[in-house]
Structure formats: structure tokens, C-alpha cells
Design an enzyme around this catalytic site. Structure first.
Site, short mmCIF file in Angstrom:
data_model
loop_
_atom_site.label_atom_id
_atom_site.label_comp_id
_atom_site.label_asym_id
_atom_site.label_seq_id
_atom_site.Cartn_x
_atom_site.Cartn_y
_atom_site.Cartn_z
N CYS A 69 0.84 -1.19 0.00
CA CYS A 69 0.00 0.00 0.00
C CYS A 69 0.88 1.25 0.00
CB CYS A 69 -0.88 -0.02 1.24
SG CYS A 69 -1.86 1.46 1.49
N CYS A 72 0.34 3.31 3.74
CA CYS A 72 0.93 2.90 5.03
C CYS A 72 2.31 2.28 4.88
CB CYS A 72 -0.02 1.96 5.76
SG CYS A 72 -0.30 0.38 4.92
ZN ZN Z 1 -2.31 0.64 3.61
#
Ligand code: ZN
Length: 80
Positions: A69, A72
Site C-alpha cells: 500500500c 501505510c
Molecule cells: Zn495501507
């Protein structure tokens, strides 16, 4: 993409729902619908546990065909 990874336990799912940063590093989760994996505290958490698999490490997630991702950064634990 392999789908043989386990779904989240109730405790893991709760950590995802709560964005529990204390669980960062304990596991990551992959979202089957998007092919992205995240750490528990990611702000873009998924809606349904059935679309999620849990993985012990970012390496395991990469091996399973997931991409990290961009929000994050689950593959950069030094930044957690
Ligand atoms: Zn994430």
C-alpha cells in the site's frame, strides 16, 4: 495471486477495524479485491473480513502476489 492465506482472526480483524498501531509489525493484511497489502493501522482499511487475508510479513505478502500500500508503506518497517 494465491488465496491460500488465512482470513483474519477476530483479534486481527478488530486490530484492523481499530487501526491498532500496536499491532504494526505483528502482521500485515492483504486485500483480495485490490491486490494491496497493508499494516493494521492503515487508514484505508477494507470493509469486509472476507476480502482480507492475513500474512506474517511483508515478504510473505510479496510472495503471495500482493503489492505494498502506498499510504501505510507496510514494506518499510523502519518507518513505523
Ligand atoms: Zn495501507
Amino acid at each position: 495471486m494465491r488465496t491460500s492465506n488465512p482470513p483474519p482472526t477476530p483479534q486481527q480483524w478488530q486490530a484492523i477495524v481499530d487501526r491498532d498501531a500496536s499491532q504494526d509489525g505483528g502482521f500485515v493484511y492483504g486485500v483480495l479485491s485490490t491486490g494491496i497489502f497493508c499494516r493494521p493501522s492503515c487508514p484505508s482499511r477494507p470493509a469486509r473480513p472476507r476480502s482480507v487475508v492475513c500474512l506474517e510479513t511483508a515478504e510473505a505478502a510479496h510472495a503471495g502476489g500482493f503489492r505494498a500500500c502506498l499510504r501505510c508503506r507496510p514494506d518499510s518497517p523502519e518507518s513505523w
